[in-house]
Design an enzyme around this catalytic site. Sequence first.
Site, PDB file in Angstrom:
ATOM      1  N   TYR A   1      50.756  41.084  65.961  1.00  0.00           N
ATOM      2  CA  TYR A   1      50.707  40.964  67.424  1.00  0.00           C
ATOM      3  C   TYR A   1      49.480  41.677  67.980  1.00  0.00           C
ATOM      4  O   TYR A   1      48.826  41.178  68.898  1.00  0.00           O
ATOM      5  CB  TYR A   1      51.990  41.539  68.038  1.00  0.00           C
ATOM      6  CG  TYR A   1      53.170  40.616  67.866  1.00  0.00           C
ATOM      7  CD1 TYR A   1      53.537  39.734  68.869  1.00  0.00           C
ATOM      8  CD2 TYR A   1      53.904  40.616  66.681  1.00  0.00           C
ATOM      9  CE1 TYR A   1      54.614  38.872  68.703  1.00  0.00           C
ATOM     10  CE2 TYR A   1      54.977  39.762  66.513  1.00  0.00           C
ATOM     11  CZ  TYR A   1      55.322  38.891  67.523  1.00  0.00           C
ATOM     12  OH  TYR A   1      56.369  38.029  67.357  1.00  0.00           O
TER      13      TYR A   1
ATOM     14  N   HIS B   1      65.226  28.933  67.694  1.00  0.00           N
ATOM     15  CA  HIS B   1      63.943  29.402  67.190  1.00  0.00           C
ATOM     16  C   HIS B   1      63.894  29.466  65.666  1.00  0.00           C
ATOM     17  O   HIS B   1      62.853  29.242  65.067  1.00  0.00           O
ATOM     18  CB  HIS B   1      63.666  30.783  67.782  1.00  0.00           C
ATOM     19  CG  HIS B   1      62.304  31.314  67.504  1.00  0.00           C
ATOM     20  ND1 HIS B   1      61.168  30.773  68.042  1.00  0.00           N
ATOM     21  CD2 HIS B   1      61.893  32.359  66.724  1.00  0.00           C
ATOM     22  CE1 HIS B   1      60.104  31.462  67.637  1.00  0.00           C
ATOM     23  NE2 HIS B   1      60.528  32.420  66.822  1.00  0.00           N
TER      24      HIS B   1
ATOM     25  N   ASP C   1      57.206  29.687  64.998  1.00  0.00           N
ATOM     26  CA  ASP C   1      56.772  31.025  65.408  1.00  0.00           C
ATOM     27  C   ASP C   1      55.309  31.229  64.989  1.00  0.00           C
ATOM     28  O   ASP C   1      54.475  30.358  65.207  1.00  0.00           O
ATOM     29  CB  ASP C   1      57.706  32.091  64.818  1.00  0.00           C
ATOM     30  CG  ASP C   1      57.541  33.453  65.465  1.00  0.00           C
ATOM     31  OD1 ASP C   1      58.159  33.692  66.514  1.00  0.00           O
ATOM     32  OD2 ASP C   1      56.772  34.286  64.937  1.00  0.00           O
TER      33      ASP C   1
END
Length: 384
Positions: free
Chosen positions: A308, A362, A181
């Site tokens: 983000y 993930h 990630d």
Amino acid sequence: MAEHKITPFKVQVSDEILKDLRERLERTRFPDEVPDTGWEYGTNLAYLKQLVEYWRTSYDWRAHEAEINRFAQYRTEIDGLGIHYIHEPGRGPNPKPLLLSHGWPGSIYEFMRIIPLLTDPAAHGGDPNHSFTVIAPSLPGYGFSDHPRTRAMNIQAIAEIFHRLMTDTLGFKRYCAQGGDWGSAITSRLGEVHGDSLYGIHLNLLFVGGRRDQSSELTDEEKVFLADMDHFRREETGYQWIQGTKTQTLAYGLNDSPSGLAAWIVEKFRTWSDCGGEVEKRFSKDQLLSNIMIYWVTQSINSACRLYYESRHHPWRPDTNKRIETPTAAAIFPSEILKPPRAWAERAFNIQRWTVMPAGGHFAAMEEPKLLADDIRAFFGAMK
């Protein structure tokens, strides 16, 4: 070891915070739901009610606080920012230092099962010569690290902080780095700019460029990847847009409502894992809630989501015209969000090891800790 202030740290959440949490859970006002839609619209109402009831009546934070505290932890300051990290010594004749970097919506809790496999392989059927001293920081803005108060705390900035942690603060001349990630982007950036200080980098999510020869016919592997990427962009990137543009607005709800926070996070663990639609086939309620608790007790969901925003407005991408030459291993788990073709990865990275895994997704360190640990050991173990 370099002369930097390092303070031992233990997770110690006050009784007042836990009491407040229980009271908020008791007052949860659940929304309605279109009947018979499962998880199609997002987190399923029936499942969230189960999870919240378990959280309120059965979940024992103190047990999981002790689970985290079995590892040696510290805090230090880098560029005025407090950084928390696990620093667990390897048990072997010559353990290599290994930086583990997590992502969102994970935390250092992702590494609870894999750290012992890496630090003490002999105790788990492995070769003691392939042990690691594990350094697992909480990303700036995440968990028990400080919340950044300035702009542009992005991939580049975090990579520099982690490099300084490993070299200046802890005094390692050379180290290994692994991530998934956001941790994969941070690790890739380290490989791009600090290759001389690295044995290599190990990734379980690869950020690569697109096709170079637009005139050539697509291979079957490329067609599958591009279709998967298109589906992900259409159906799964809503969280990226809100966290990358108006994260402050989102934070008022998630920082105030533990049930809302759980709904926001648990949906990703279900969607991105190799669980076949049943999240508890991969993660127990205790595992899900312990990760969520780290966000709750530190009030870090806003500062974590801001990564983000910073990455959208101050982006980093590998240079499509210049390969990252640091030796690279890729562990490809079948339910990972995106699995680029090896040919594309080899244009972006100096791929020395490519392992297609039989299971996992993930959250590889939580889902398949042995598979991931074995691959890390196989890659770095032979390096001098």
